[in-house]
Structures are given as C-alpha cells and as structure tokens.
Design a protein around this motif. Structure first.
Motif, PDB file in Angstrom:
ATOM      1  N   ARG A  44       0.864  -1.182   0.000  1.00  0.00           N
ATOM      2  CA  ARG A  44       0.000   0.000   0.000  1.00  0.00           C
ATOM      3  C   ARG A  44       0.896   1.226   0.000  1.00  0.00           C
ATOM      4  NH1 ARG A  44      -5.318  -0.563   0.390  1.00  0.00           N
ATOM      5  NH2 ARG A  44      -6.057  -2.621   0.938  1.00  0.00           N
ATOM      6  N   ASP A  46       1.025   5.324   0.372  1.00  0.00           N
ATOM      7  CA  ASP A  46       0.319   6.486   0.884  1.00  0.00           C
ATOM      8  C   ASP A  46      -0.043   7.400  -0.279  1.00  0.00           C
ATOM      9  OD1 ASP A  46      -0.669   7.962   3.081  1.00  0.00           O
ATOM     10  OD2 ASP A  46       1.016   9.348   2.890  1.00  0.00           O
ATOM     11  N   TRP A 109      12.674   0.915  -3.942  1.00  0.00           N
ATOM     12  CA  TRP A 109      12.077   0.718  -2.628  1.00  0.00           C
ATOM     13  C   TRP A 109      13.177   0.684  -1.569  1.00  0.00           C
ATOM     14  CZ3 TRP A 109       7.008  -2.008  -2.152  1.00  0.00           C
ATOM     15  CH2 TRP A 109       6.381  -2.227  -3.391  1.00  0.00           C
ATOM     16  N   GLY A 111      12.956   0.047   2.690  1.00  0.00           N
ATOM     17  CA  GLY A 111      12.088  -0.078   3.858  1.00  0.00           C
ATOM     18  C   GLY A 111      12.744  -0.804   5.001  1.00  0.00           C
ATOM     19  N   GLN A 114       9.445  -3.773  10.613  1.00  0.00           N
ATOM     20  CA  GLN A 114       8.761  -3.143  11.737  1.00  0.00           C
ATOM     21  C   GLN A 114       8.905  -3.978  13.004  1.00  0.00           C
ATOM     22  OE1 GLN A 114       7.305   0.139  11.369  1.00  0.00           O
ATOM     23  NE2 GLN A 114       8.868  -0.351   9.869  1.00  0.00           N
ATOM     24  N   GLU A 121       6.142  -7.317   8.116  1.00  0.00           N
ATOM     25  CA  GLU A 121       5.785  -5.961   7.709  1.00  0.00           C
ATOM     26  C   GLU A 121       7.025  -5.076   7.594  1.00  0.00           C
ATOM     27  OE1 GLU A 121       3.534  -2.167   9.615  1.00  0.00           O
ATOM     28  OE2 GLU A 121       2.347  -4.011   9.523  1.00  0.00           O
ATOM     29  N   ARG A 123       8.075  -0.988   6.321  1.00  0.00           N
ATOM     30  CA  ARG A 123       7.605   0.360   5.992  1.00  0.00           C
ATOM     31  C   ARG A 123       8.789   1.145   5.461  1.00  0.00           C
ATOM     32  NH1 ARG A 123       2.576   2.176   8.457  1.00  0.00           N
ATOM     33  NH2 ARG A 123       1.657   0.368   9.481  1.00  0.00           N
ATOM     34  N   THR A 125      10.000   3.983   1.901  1.00  0.00           N
ATOM     35  CA  THR A 125       9.729   4.944   0.838  1.00  0.00           C
ATOM     36  C   THR A 125       9.954   4.295  -0.511  1.00  0.00           C
ATOM     37  OG1 THR A 125      10.462   6.743   2.267  1.00  0.00           O
ATOM     38  CG2 THR A 125      10.358   7.209  -0.084  1.00  0.00           C
ATOM     39  N   PRO A 136       5.400   7.031   0.724  1.00  0.00           N
ATOM     40  CA  PRO A 136       5.568   6.059   1.805  1.00  0.00           C
ATOM     41  C   PRO A 136       4.823   4.774   1.440  1.00  0.00           C
ATOM     42  CG  PRO A 136       4.859   8.183   2.673  1.00  0.00           C
ATOM     43  CD  PRO A 136       4.727   8.248   1.179  1.00  0.00           C
ATOM     44  N   PHE A 137       5.391   3.648   1.824  1.00  0.00           N
ATOM     45  CA  PHE A 137       4.721   2.372   1.566  1.00  0.00           C
ATOM     46  C   PHE A 137       4.694   1.512   2.804  1.00  0.00           C
ATOM     47  CE2 PHE A 137       9.099   0.991   0.685  1.00  0.00           C
ATOM     48  CZ  PHE A 137       9.146  -0.232   1.347  1.00  0.00           C
ATOM     49  N   VAL A 138       3.737   0.592   2.818  1.00  0.00           N
ATOM     50  CA  VAL A 138       3.652  -0.480   3.810  1.00  0.00           C
ATOM     51  C   VAL A 138       3.572  -1.769   3.016  1.00  0.00           C
ATOM     52  CG1 VAL A 138       2.337  -1.511   5.692  1.00  0.00           C
ATOM     53  CG2 VAL A 138       2.420   0.979   5.460  1.00  0.00           C
ATOM     54  N   ARG A 140       3.063  -5.764   3.567  1.00  0.00           N
ATOM     55  CA  ARG A 140       2.635  -6.765   4.563  1.00  0.00           C
ATOM     56  C   ARG A 140       2.537  -8.132   3.913  1.00  0.00           C
ATOM     57  NH1 ARG A 140      -1.115  -2.568   6.186  1.00  0.00           N
ATOM     58  NH2 ARG A 140      -0.370  -1.704   8.135  1.00  0.00           N
TER      59      ARG A 140
END
Length: 149
Positions: A44, A46, A109, A111, A114, A121, A123, A125, A136-138, A140
């Motif tokens: 996902r 942002d 990417w 990240g 977490q 997961e 997180r 950029t 920003p990305f997540v 999962r």
C-alpha cells in the motif's frame, strides 16, 4: 490508585517499555532468513488508491529476491506488472529495484522491518525513477511460499 496505575502503564507503553521482545521475532531485517521474504505481500502506497500484489521468490543469481508487483487497474488505468529484484542491505533495509521493462529501473524501494511484526511488515519509501516523486509504503506478508515463514 487505579488511575495512577493506568497512567503509569500508558507512560511505560509510550516510552517503549512494553513486554520484552519475542526472541523468535527478528529485531532487524539482517536477522531475518532470506526465505522469510518469499511469498505474497500486499503493498500500500500512501496517497495512491488501492493495494498492489507483490510476489517474491529466490533470486537465481545472488542471495536476494526476485519477483513481480501487480498494480490493479481502476476505471481510469490499466493493470501493470513490473519486475522486482532486491535484498537486505548492510544497514538492514529492504532494498528493491523495480522495472517496468526488465531493463531500466522505474522505481526504488527502501524499507525497514517493523518491530514486533515478526518479519511480516516493512515500511519505507518508494521512489518513482521518472519523476523522483516519493511515496511512503507499507508491505505486509499475506501468503508464505511453500510453507516458509
């Protein structure tokens, strides 16, 4: 007395003094087995609509991952599939290059794993190579590959 206990607990949680870290969960992506990256992930971004599907597996040429990202079409755009290749760098960041044509890098990417996510997961950029815009990305984990974490 109960109000003071609740306030102390809230302060401890806010300060990061929660329960001890689960020793089976890696604290950093450098502790994560490469195989834990294999499988299906949901990405996902942002300020971008919808979720993308990321599929990662073993890279055939080096200790890293290779796969694809499928961005679903909405009513105004078509579905796109891009190639991915990356690894965990020396600082513990998940670094992935994305290519729409298999030759030129179209996105990058970076990240971090977490805390407490047990390797499921990241997180960070995502940077569009053409426009230099960042999002920003997540990322999962949704499905492990071949019974791997």
């Amino acid at each position: 007395m109960k109000t003071i206990a609740v306030a102390l607990l809230a302060a401890a949680l806010a300060a990061g003094c929660a329960a001890p870290r689960d020793p089976s969960c890696p604290a950093d992506a450098r502790e994560l087995p490469l195989q834990a990256l294999y499988g299906q992930w949901e990405a996902r971004f942002d300020d971008l609509p919808g979720a993308a599907v990321v599929q990662l597996g073993k890279h055939p040429e080096y200790a890293g991952v290779r796969g694809t990202i499928t961005r679903r079409a909405d009513t105004s755009t078509k579905t796109t599939v891009a190639q991915l290749a990356g690894d965990v760098d020396d600082e513990g960041a998940l670094s992935i290059d994305e290519s729409l044509d298999g030759r030129a890098i179209s996105g990058v990417w970076s990240g971090t794993l977490q805390p407490g996510a047990c390797g499921r997961e990241f997180r960070g950029t995502w940077r569009d190579a053409a426009t230099e815009r960042t999002h920003p990305f997540v990322l999962r984990k949704t499905v492990a590959q071949e019974g791997k974490p």
